[in-house]
Design an enzyme around this catalytic site. Structure first.
Site, short mmCIF file in Angstrom:
data_model
loop_
_atom_site.label_atom_id
_atom_site.label_comp_id
_atom_site.label_asym_id
_atom_site.label_seq_id
_atom_site.Cartn_x
_atom_site.Cartn_y
_atom_site.Cartn_z
N LYS A 160 -8.25 -1.68 -0.68
CA LYS A 160 -7.05 -1.99 -1.44
C LYS A 160 -6.43 -0.67 -1.94
CE LYS A 160 -5.40 -4.91 -5.19
NZ LYS A 160 -4.15 -5.17 -4.44
N ALA A 208 2.82 -11.16 -3.78
CA ALA A 208 3.42 -10.10 -4.60
C ALA A 208 2.38 -9.74 -5.67
CB ALA A 208 4.72 -10.57 -5.23
N ILE A 209 1.36 -9.01 -5.24
CA ILE A 209 0.26 -8.65 -6.15
C ILE A 209 0.71 -7.51 -7.05
CG2 ILE A 209 -2.19 -8.01 -6.29
CD1 ILE A 209 -1.68 -10.60 -4.67
N ASN A 244 -0.03 4.05 2.18
CA ASN A 244 0.76 2.83 2.02
C ASN A 244 2.13 3.24 1.48
OD1 ASN A 244 1.87 0.39 1.40
ND2 ASN A 244 0.31 -0.24 -0.06
N CYS A 246 4.74 -0.61 0.55
CA CYS A 246 4.47 -1.80 -0.25
C CYS A 246 5.79 -2.40 -0.71
CB CYS A 246 3.60 -1.49 -1.46
SG CYS A 246 3.34 -2.96 -2.49
N ILE A 296 2.56 -3.60 11.38
CA ILE A 296 3.50 -3.42 10.29
C ILE A 296 2.89 -3.86 8.95
CG2 ILE A 296 5.63 -3.77 11.62
CD1 ILE A 296 5.55 -6.74 10.88
N GLY A 343 -0.10 -7.98 11.94
CA GLY A 343 0.93 -8.91 11.51
C GLY A 343 0.65 -10.27 12.13
N GLY A 397 -5.62 -9.35 8.57
CA GLY A 397 -5.48 -9.50 7.12
C GLY A 397 -5.60 -10.93 6.69
N THR A 398 -4.46 -11.61 6.67
CA THR A 398 -4.39 -12.98 6.17
C THR A 398 -5.32 -13.94 6.91
OG1 THR A 398 -2.09 -12.50 5.66
CG2 THR A 398 -2.75 -14.78 5.49
#
Lengths: 266, 324
Positions: free
Chosen positions: B53, B78-79, B135, B138, B199, B251, B273-274
């Site tokens: 992170k 939206a962390i 990064n 963001c 991306i 992505g 990721g997700t």
């Protein structure tokens, strides 16, 4: 036993009220590992969106049952599961309720789908000879599912509906407030209800454990998508620098979902 | 029929600058915590790398809730870069990483070139960190957040400065929210990047129509998941034609077939990721699937298929009759 992915099979699926589903699953290892107040991440059969966090409603023998409301496309997909379908569940997750003390008189407040998190603690407390009073509220009588199960479990049940179709007309917190204070308060339901429960707990000086509901991303503490402000001094505050106000964000999925009312700063 | 032995012989390793990853799979920054959160469910020895992170110079509490909204085939987040800041991170967190059986890539976020340089340098000098990802894209922090990756001069400046701060492999994570990703990709390459991550999330928003309010506490968020996959595949395809450094394609990758799309588009490695939120076994399944698929094709290494779908861009034919 640590949490892991369980490849399970659906045994039964039942619509208990309009939009309220009960899915019963054969999952021996999961059933044996569950603490009251824990949850699972249920993988969608389509695999095209994040898993859904669901409270573990009941666990006995090799059975686990999940009780949930259909609130959108993801829960609708889970609601379409049929007996015989396979379902991957990640869990059990979260800290659960702390029932080590099991005081003589415990009040449990459940609002709507919050009922899904309180059967296991209720049963455990009754087993340990606590008097357990359940205060259960919903919008209308039809949504007060599973109340007979709590009576069978040995709870004294008080009902409340917003439309007055059954029990007290009003919120579950009205019913809770009208009763004699208990020695311990457990609650699960929508955030406004939990805030009201926290206020009652403060006023009556009863320790309260609140099981929070939130939209999760990963469900295992990796994404920080489900946080709640807590006092930095709280044992559940992440080891993290706090802001000037002494507030830190804890992950509901990891440090929770159960928090002591007094540690929350919401 | 592909034998297990054939599949085992396939070389899935990939090189990012001087770093060799055993597998071409990287767990996307912000999706995998520090690895500890997922180590209970996934075999970290079967992934290439964890991208940590993002860390900033100062601690950040992050955005107000709600931070997550589920959308069709995707998720908005939206962390807001919640993190303990570099001092705390180095003192309390980083030591735990030594036991990870995969490569560890530190992710650096910031609001000025100086901040990127300081955090990059301090993170990179630690032996637990194998490479740095900048990064610069963001989408979830006020104004400046995405500026770097949306401006070729700013990209060039921040990458050059970070390059001077470390010898470890430097990955630059690019934003899809740009007019022409190839311009930014070239700038990052000439400023010294060893690889590009293509991306980051796509900016998006969802509105609660009953309350007539934005659903995210931060109003805007970043969209991830299968919904953005075609956007990401094209971005990788374009970037791969523009630069020579390796591209980490990411992505919406959730399956072997998704992963193959990215390799064929020109990615040398992939980010996941997700999909870990769908099932933490996805990365292992993809690695197993890649080995089997490549063995089935008679390929000996993953590099053989990288960019294989590159056919340039189709000419636009105009019929004479339409000209007028």
């Amino acid at each position: 036993m640590p949490a892991r992915v369980h490849d399970t099979r659906v045994i039964a699926r039942e619509e208990r009220a309009p939009g309220v589903m009960m899915v019963t699953i054969q999952a021996p290892a999961l059933s044996a590992a569950v603490f009251p107040g824990q949850f699972v991440m249920a993988e969608l059969p389509s695999g095209c969106a994040a898993a859904v966090a669901l409270a573990i409603y009941d666990a006995y023998d090799d059975i686990v049952s999940l009780l949930f409301f259909i609130t959108g496309p993801r829960t609708r997909e889970l609601a379409a599961l049929a007996a015989g379908d396979s379902l991957a569940l990640l869990g059990p997750l979260g800290n659960g309720f702390d029932l080590r003390d099991a005081p003589a008189d415990v009040a449990i407040a459940a609002g709507g789908v919050g009922i899904a998190s309180v059967l296991l603690p209720a049963r455990e407390l009754v087993r340990r000879r606590s008097r357990v009073r359940l205060f259960y509220g919903a919008r209308s009588a039809a949504l007060l599912v599973e109340r007979e199960r709590f009576v069978q479990a040995g709870c004294e049940v008080t009902l409340a509906t917003e439309d007055g179709s059954e029990g007290l007309r009003g919120y579950v917190t009205d019913a809770l407030e009208a009763s004699a204070p208990a020695k311990l308060l457990l609650a699960c339901g929508p955030t406004p209800m939990l805030r009201a429960v926290a206020q009652i707990a403060t006023r009556t000086r009863v320790p309260a454990q609140l099981c929070l509901e939130e939209t999760f991303g990963c469900g295992v503490g990796g994404c920080w998508g489900c946080v709640v402000p807590v006092a930095a001094t709280s044992p559940r505050a992440p080891r993290f620098p706090s802001n000037e106000a002494g507030i830190s964000y804890a992950r509901i999925c990891r440090e929770g979902p159960v928090f002591m009312a007094e540690e929350l700063r919401w | 029929m592909v034998s297990a032995e054939d599949a085992r012989d396939v070389d899935l390793s990939v090189r990012i600058g001087g770093l060799r990853l055993r597998y071409p799979t990287m767990m996307g920054s912000g999706c995998y915590g520090s690895g500890e959160e997922f180590a209970r469910f996934a075999d970290l020895a079967r992934i290439g790398a964890i991208v940590l992170k993002s860390v900033t110079r100062l601690p950040r509490l992050g955005n107000p809730m709600p931070r997550i909204v589920h959308t069709p085939s995707g998720m908005l987040n939206a962390i807001g870069l919640q993190n303990p800041g570099i001092d705390w991170y180095l003192e309390h967190e980083i030591g735990k990483l030594a036991e990870r059986p995969c490569a560890i890539i530190g992710s650096v976020a910031g609001f000025s070139v100086g901040e990127y340089v300081e955090v990059t340098q301090r993170l990179a000098e630690r032996p637990e960190i194998d490479a740095i990802e900048l990064n610069v894209s963001c989408p979830n922090v006020a104004s400046e957040g995405e500026t770097f990756a949306c401006d070729s001069r700013a990209t060039s400046e921040v990458v050059s400065a970070a390059r001077a701060a470390t010898r470890k492999p430097l990955i630059v994570k690019l934003s899809p929210n740009v007019t022409d990703i190839t311009v930014i990709a070239r700038e990052a390459e000439s400023a010294g990047a060893d690889a590009l991550a293509v991306i980051n999330t796509v900016r998006g928003m969802a509105i609660d129509v009953e309350r007539a309010r934005p659903r995210l506490g931060n109003v805007a968020g970043g969209l991830s998941g299968p919904a953005i996959r075609p956007i990401a595949v094209l971005a990788v395809y374009e970037a791969a034609r523009a630069v020579r450094i390796p591209i980490i394609g990411q992505g919406g990758i959730a399956s072997l077939s998704d992963a193959l799309e990215f390799f064929l588009a020109g990615a040398s490695a992939i980010g996941i990721g997700t999909a870990n939120f769908t099932d933490p076994r996805v990365p292992e399944r993809i690695v197993d699937g890649l080995a089997e698929h490549l063995a089935g094709q008679g390929a000996r290494s993953i590099s053989e298929i990288v960019g294989r779908a590159n056919v340039g861009f189709a000419d636009v034919h105009q019929y004479e009759g339409d000209a007028g």
